[in-house]
Design a protein around this motif. Structure first.
Motif, PDB file in Angstrom:
ATOM      1  N   VAL A 135       0.803  -1.230   0.000  1.00  0.00           N
ATOM      2  CA  VAL A 135       0.000   0.000   0.000  1.00  0.00           C
ATOM      3  C   VAL A 135       0.832   1.274   0.000  1.00  0.00           C
ATOM      4  O   VAL A 135       0.323   2.343  -0.372  1.00  0.00           O
ATOM      5  N   PHE A 136       2.081   1.202   0.406  1.00  0.00           N
ATOM      6  CA  PHE A 136       2.925   2.395   0.415  1.00  0.00           C
ATOM      7  C   PHE A 136       3.873   2.384  -0.772  1.00  0.00           C
ATOM      8  O   PHE A 136       4.657   1.454  -0.931  1.00  0.00           O
ATOM      9  N   PRO A 137       3.818   3.416  -1.621  1.00  0.00           N
ATOM     10  CA  PRO A 137       4.847   3.558  -2.662  1.00  0.00           C
ATOM     11  C   PRO A 137       6.223   3.719  -2.010  1.00  0.00           C
ATOM     12  O   PRO A 137       6.310   4.072  -0.824  1.00  0.00           O
ATOM     13  N   PRO A 138       7.294   3.460  -2.738  1.00  0.00           N
ATOM     14  CA  PRO A 138       8.633   3.595  -2.173  1.00  0.00           C
ATOM     15  C   PRO A 138       8.861   4.980  -1.552  1.00  0.00           C
ATOM     16  O   PRO A 138       8.470   6.007  -2.104  1.00  0.00           O
ATOM     17  N   ASP A 139       9.467   4.982  -0.350  1.00  0.00           N
ATOM     18  CA  ASP A 139       9.824   6.217   0.361  1.00  0.00           C
ATOM     19  C   ASP A 139       8.615   7.072   0.728  1.00  0.00           C
ATOM     20  O   ASP A 139       8.734   8.283   0.910  1.00  0.00           O
ATOM     21  N   SER A 140       7.438   6.447   0.856  1.00  0.00           N
ATOM     22  CA  SER A 140       6.230   7.223   1.165  1.00  0.00           C
ATOM     23  C   SER A 140       5.506   6.713   2.409  1.00  0.00           C
ATOM     24  O   SER A 140       4.358   7.066   2.641  1.00  0.00           O
ATOM     25  N   GLU A 141       6.176   5.894   3.206  1.00  0.00           N
ATOM     26  CA  GLU A 141       5.523   5.351   4.393  1.00  0.00           C
ATOM     27  C   GLU A 141       5.277   6.450   5.417  1.00  0.00           C
ATOM     28  O   GLU A 141       6.121   7.334   5.633  1.00  0.00           O
ATOM     29  N   LEU A 142       4.118   6.408   6.068  1.00  0.00           N
ATOM     30  CA  LEU A 142       3.720   7.433   7.020  1.00  0.00           C
ATOM     31  C   LEU A 142       4.020   7.011   8.452  1.00  0.00           C
ATOM     32  O   LEU A 142       4.038   5.826   8.779  1.00  0.00           O
TER      33      LEU A 142
ATOM     34  N   TRP B 175       2.139   4.645 -14.033  1.00  0.00           N
ATOM     35  CA  TRP B 175       2.240   3.822 -12.833  1.00  0.00           C
ATOM     36  C   TRP B 175       0.982   4.034 -11.981  1.00  0.00           C
ATOM     37  O   TRP B 175       0.251   5.008 -12.151  1.00  0.00           O
ATOM     38  N   TYR B 176       0.768   3.060 -11.075  1.00  0.00           N
ATOM     39  CA  TYR B 176      -0.409   3.084 -10.199  1.00  0.00           C
ATOM     40  C   TYR B 176      -0.050   3.698  -8.839  1.00  0.00           C
ATOM     41  O   TYR B 176       1.100   3.612  -8.401  1.00  0.00           O
ATOM     42  N   PRO B 177      -1.042   4.270  -8.140  1.00  0.00           N
ATOM     43  CA  PRO B 177      -0.758   4.866  -6.827  1.00  0.00           C
ATOM     44  C   PRO B 177      -0.426   3.831  -5.753  1.00  0.00           C
ATOM     45  O   PRO B 177       0.387   4.099  -4.879  1.00  0.00           O
ATOM     46  N   TYR B 178      -1.074   2.673  -5.814  1.00  0.00           N
ATOM     47  CA  TYR B 178      -0.814   1.627  -4.835  1.00  0.00           C
ATOM     48  C   TYR B 178       0.038   0.521  -5.468  1.00  0.00           C
ATOM     49  O   TYR B 178      -0.320  -0.002  -6.528  1.00  0.00           O
ATOM     50  N   PRO B 179       1.142   0.137  -4.832  1.00  0.00           N
ATOM     51  CA  PRO B 179       2.000  -0.907  -5.399  1.00  0.00           C
ATOM     52  C   PRO B 179       1.277  -2.224  -5.684  1.00  0.00           C
ATOM     53  O   PRO B 179       1.649  -2.941  -6.615  1.00  0.00           O
ATOM     54  N   ILE B 180       0.242  -2.547  -4.911  1.00  0.00           N
ATOM     55  CA  ILE B 180      -0.459  -3.810  -5.123  1.00  0.00           C
ATOM     56  C   ILE B 180      -1.051  -3.893  -6.519  1.00  0.00           C
ATOM     57  O   ILE B 180      -1.105  -4.969  -7.121  1.00  0.00           O
ATOM     58  N   PHE B 181      -1.467  -2.752  -7.090  1.00  0.00           N
ATOM     59  CA  PHE B 181      -2.050  -2.773  -8.435  1.00  0.00           C
ATOM     60  C   PHE B 181      -1.027  -3.177  -9.485  1.00  0.00           C
ATOM     61  O   PHE B 181      -1.376  -3.772 -10.502  1.00  0.00           O
TER      62      PHE B 181
END
Length: 237
Positions: free
Chosen positions: A112-119, A177-183
């Motif tokens: 759910v988190f793109p690279p370097d975007s974890e909250l 590219w998609y917003p969520y890595p799972i896609f």
């Protein structure tokens, strides 16, 4: 103004109802402020942060509570009815977002988190838990019972799921590219299955909230109706 006879607390009102709606709006605005200062590749891309279902849900929650606060200030029955109509969509959507986000994070945060975007925990809570909690409290304590049945809930959930799918596919064509890595990990038909499953979960959240309303407010009829409607859909499905 007298509330619905089955409401636990008075709403619209300039007391508890206004306090809850004000607190919710403050939380939502804090999340939007965080977004303004959070520079990522997503923020500069087509669709921006509104490629995330989380932000779409947050926007709908903000609209719901803004209308609710306006109803509290003016004691307007029309605005109160509008708030309740919006909540039929926003509350189940936020419950879905909460379940999907924390469920996928429990499996793998990289889904759910793109690279370097974890909250960090606090903004994560503001985006992925607070809206659902505020809207659930509003439903259970400050709203009349929902009259939506399971089949209308299915139609609403499927409409939202597939509109969102079309939106992110359009953004994908612009961005690559998609917003969520799972896609990125799923084929087209697998994404279709994911969105269909999400629509099913949103229907389940609608019926669960309806059941919980009956449980909290001591109305067995709503509990039985929610369970019966959902069971009939599963049989037909």
């Amino acid at each position: 103004m007298a509330g619905h006879p089955l409401q636990r607390l008075a709403s619209p009102s300039r007391q508890v109802s206004m306090l809850l709606h004000t607190a919710g709006i403050a939380s939502f605005l804090a999340s939007f402020r965080f977004l303004q200062n959070w520079e990522t590749p997503i923020s500069a891309s087509f669709g921006g942060h509104y490629q995330f279902l989380t932000i779409i849900g947050l926007s709908l929650a903000f609209c719901t509570f803004t209308v609710g606060l306006a109803a509290d200030i003016t004691l307007s029955p029309s605005l109160f009815q509008a708030k309740n109509s919006l909540a039929v969509c926003s509350a189940p959507l936020e419950v879905l977002i909460t379940v999907l986000f924390w469920g996928l994070c429990a499996i793998d945060k990289n889904l759910v988190f793109p690279p370097d975007s974890e909250l960090d925990l606090l903004p994560n809570f503001g985006f992925h838990a607070a809206p659902g909690l505020f809207l659930t409290l509003d439903l259970l304590l400050l709203s009349p019972p929902w009259t939506i049945d399971a089949y209308a809930a299915v139609a609403l959930s499927q409409t939202i799921a597939f509109l969102y799918w079309f939106w992110i596919e359009y953004c994908y064509r612009q961005n690559g590219w998609y917003p969520y890595p799972i896609f990125e990990l799923l084929s087209t038909w697998q994404r279709a299955m994911l969105f269909a499953f999400s629509a099913f979960l949103m229907t389940g959240s609608t019926m669960s909230l309806k059941w919980l309303y009956g449980k909290v407010n001591g109305i067995e009829r709503f509990q039985e109706e929610a369970i019966g409607n959902f069971a009939s859909i599963r049989k037909r499905g």
